[in-house]
Design an enzyme around this catalytic site. Structure first.
Site, PDB file in Angstrom:
ATOM      1  N   HIS A 177       0.874  -1.130  -0.381  1.00 36.55           N
ATOM      2  CA  HIS A 177       0.104  -0.275   0.509  1.00 36.55           C
ATOM      3  C   HIS A 177       0.558   1.385  -0.296  1.00 36.55           C
ATOM      4  CE1 HIS A 177      -2.999  -2.806   1.217  1.00 36.55           C
ATOM      5  NE2 HIS A 177      -4.411  -1.785   1.044  1.00 36.55           N
ATOM      6  N   LYS A 179      -0.836   4.765   4.694  1.00 40.00           N
ATOM      7  CA  LYS A 179      -1.760   3.632   4.978  1.00 40.00           C
ATOM      8  C   LYS A 179      -0.818   4.249   6.732  1.00 40.00           C
ATOM      9  CE  LYS A 179      -3.895   0.069   4.634  1.00 40.00           C
ATOM     10  NZ  LYS A 179      -5.196   0.320   5.248  1.00 40.00           N
TER      11      LYS A 179
HETATM   12  N1  LIG Z   1     -12.714  -1.150   3.004  1.00 42.51           N
HETATM   13  C1  LIG Z   1     -11.836  -0.180   2.275  1.00 42.51           C
HETATM   14  O1  LIG Z   1     -12.477  -0.816   0.981  1.00 42.51           O
HETATM   15  C2  LIG Z   1     -11.602   0.621   2.214  1.00 42.51           C
HETATM   16  C3  LIG Z   1     -10.534   1.126   1.345  1.00 42.51           C
HETATM   17  C4  LIG Z   1      -9.494   2.076   0.864  1.00 42.51           C
HETATM   18  C5  LIG Z   1      -9.738   2.875   2.971  1.00 42.51           C
HETATM   19  N2  LIG Z   1     -10.085   2.520   3.847  1.00 42.51           N
HETATM   20  C6  LIG Z   1      -9.583   2.796   4.904  1.00 42.51           C
HETATM   21  O2  LIG Z   1     -10.398   3.869   5.474  1.00 42.51           O
HETATM   22  C7  LIG Z   1     -10.189   5.069   6.871  1.00 42.51           C
HETATM   23  C8  LIG Z   1      -9.728   6.478   5.888  1.00 42.51           C
HETATM   24  O3  LIG Z   1      -8.763   5.816   4.337  1.00 42.51           O
HETATM   25  P1  LIG Z   1      -8.790   7.446   3.651  1.00 42.51           P
HETATM   26  O4  LIG Z   1      -7.393   6.872   2.791  1.00 42.51           O
HETATM   27  O5  LIG Z   1      -9.732   7.947   2.806  1.00 42.51           O
HETATM   28  O6  LIG Z   1      -7.210   8.400   5.221  1.00 42.51           O
HETATM   29  P2  LIG Z   1      -8.213   9.821   5.069  1.00 42.51           P
HETATM   30  O7  LIG Z   1      -6.467   9.979   5.968  1.00 42.51           O
HETATM   31  O8  LIG Z   1      -7.428  11.026   3.654  1.00 42.51           O
HETATM   32  O9  LIG Z   1      -9.425  10.474   5.977  1.00 42.51           O
HETATM   33  C9  LIG Z   1      -9.669   9.976   7.038  1.00 42.51           C
HETATM   34  C10 LIG Z   1     -10.278  11.346   7.254  1.00 42.51           C
HETATM   35  O10 LIG Z   1     -10.700  11.141   8.012  1.00 42.51           O
HETATM   36  C11 LIG Z   1     -11.545  12.339   9.256  1.00 42.51           C
HETATM   37  N3  LIG Z   1     -10.720  11.222  10.856  1.00 42.51           N
HETATM   38  C12 LIG Z   1      -9.604  11.400  11.447  1.00 42.51           C
HETATM   39  N4  LIG Z   1     -10.077  11.430  12.920  1.00 42.51           N
HETATM   40  C13 LIG Z   1     -12.055  11.739  13.332  1.00 42.51           C
HETATM   41  C14 LIG Z   1     -12.040  11.721  13.823  1.00 42.51           C
HETATM   42  N5  LIG Z   1     -11.759  12.056  14.541  1.00 42.51           N
HETATM   43  N6  LIG Z   1     -13.510  12.723  14.224  1.00 42.51           N
HETATM   44  C15 LIG Z   1     -13.859  13.501  12.677  1.00 42.51           C
HETATM   45  N7  LIG Z   1     -13.018  12.664  11.568  1.00 42.51           N
HETATM   46  C16 LIG Z   1     -12.161  12.387  11.518  1.00 42.51           C
HETATM   47  C17 LIG Z   1      -9.687  13.240   8.870  1.00 42.51           C
HETATM   48  O11 LIG Z   1      -9.644  14.493   9.122  1.00 42.51           O
HETATM   49  C18 LIG Z   1      -9.702  12.262   7.400  1.00 42.51           C
HETATM   50  O12 LIG Z   1     -10.554  14.001   6.567  1.00 42.51           O
HETATM   51  C19 LIG Z   1      -8.998   4.063   6.657  1.00 42.51           C
HETATM   52  O13 LIG Z   1      -9.280   3.303   8.198  1.00 42.51           O
HETATM   53  C20 LIG Z   1      -8.642   2.573   5.485  1.00 42.51           C
HETATM   54  O14 LIG Z   1      -7.774   2.460   5.877  1.00 42.51           O
HETATM   55  C21 LIG Z   1     -11.493   1.105   3.672  1.00 42.51           C
END
Ligand SMILES: NC(=O)c1ccc[n+]([C@@H]2O[C@H](COP(=O)([O-])OP(=O)(O)OC[C@H]3O[C@@H](n4cnc5c(N)ncnc54)[C@H](O)[C@@H]3O)[C@@H](O)[C@H]2O)c1
Length: 253
Positions: free
Chosen positions: A143, A147
């Protein structure tokens, strides 16, 4: 009527991908976002906590951080709101809390929302059954350098699915630097690579005597996860309380 989606983590990378995708669809809309930051140009109001949202939604999609989970479960139970939980890196206790909440509300939870990965899981189970005891199993995932959790939730989903069909209990061996010993047969080795902008790569290696079988999936865009999450949200908004996963969605189509 359009499905009204509350989007948790709307300012993150996945939040942007979901927003862009929903804007192109006519069966759903984002009624509000939840995030610590906002550009002010989302086209919907953004609140820093789900409890600040004053309106009504049909379903919530979460791509944020594990620390947000308890507020989402609490809000979901209070408002009977179905939850599509896509965040990865939950602890064992958090996974149990999700399962307990699903007695009261519908919850769709998957560490990987792509259709291709869910096919890879089925193919890996089949390969483990067909190849049997003569093959060692190793999973390698790659990744991007932003991450925060390792191994990926998807690598664990693959390992769990393979373990289910193995005749003996399997143990997971994460990387190998801390242990100087030959591998045991009942191990699944799990290895993480982090770098650059790699969206998501998973390879399951079945290494036998003089032959190796590799099954792999490469995601080239976050859109595959966003599409799965939005399809899951539209599906989940009309379901009864319980735990749902990708196979439930696939059996509907
Ligand atoms: N299930 C899937 O298919 C899949 C695919 C991609 C990513 N993900 C997961 O999704 C999550 C997010 O990924 P991303 O790449 O968008 O990350 P990212 O860091 O770009 O976005 C996360 C967002 O959550 C917000 N956030 C964090 N803590 C917070 C809080 N306490 N209150 C409100 N908002 C908060 C941040 O400000 C940010 O905008 C990760 O855990 C990632 O591993 C899952």
């Amino acid at each position: 009527m359009k499905t009204r989606i509350l989007l948790s983590g709307c300012s993150g990378k996945m939040g942007h991908a979901v927003s862009a995708l929903v804007a192109e669809r006519d069966d759903c809309e984002i009624c509000a976002g939840i995030d610590l930051s906002s550009t002010g140009h989302e086209g919907y109001p953004v609140y820093s906590s789900v409890f600040e949202f004053p309106g009504e939604a049909d379903v919530l999609i979460d791509f944020s951080h594990p620390s947000v989970l308890s507020s989402l479960l609490e809000y979901g139970k209070q408002h009977h709101l179905p939850l599509v939980l896509c965040t990865t890196g939950y602890s064992k206790e958090q996974t149990e809390a999700v399962r307990a909440a699903s007695a009261e509300i519908p919850i769709f939870s998957s560490g990987n929302m792509s259709l291709g990965i869910n096919l890879l899981i089925e193919l890996s189970k089949k390969a483990a059954q067909v190849l049997g005891e003569g093959f060692d199993i190793e999973i390698v995932e790659m990744h991007h350098n932003q991450k925060i959790d390792a191994p990926s939730g998807t690598a664990l989903m693959l390992a769990d699915a393979i373990s289910e069909v193995e005749p003996h209990p399997m143990t997971y061996q994460y990387d190998r630097h801390s242990r100087r010993a030959k591998r045991e047969h009942n191990e699944i080795g799990i290895h993480s690579v982090r770098g650059g902008t790699i969206v998501g790569e998973h390879e399951v290696i079945f290494a036998g005597h003089h032959e190796v079988i590799r099954l792999s999936h490469s995601a080239y865009s976050k859109e595959v996860f966003a599409a799965g999450a939005v399809n899951a949200a539209v599906f989940l908004s009309t379901q009864k309380p319980g735990m749902y996963q990708m196979s439930d969605l696939l059996s509907q189509t």
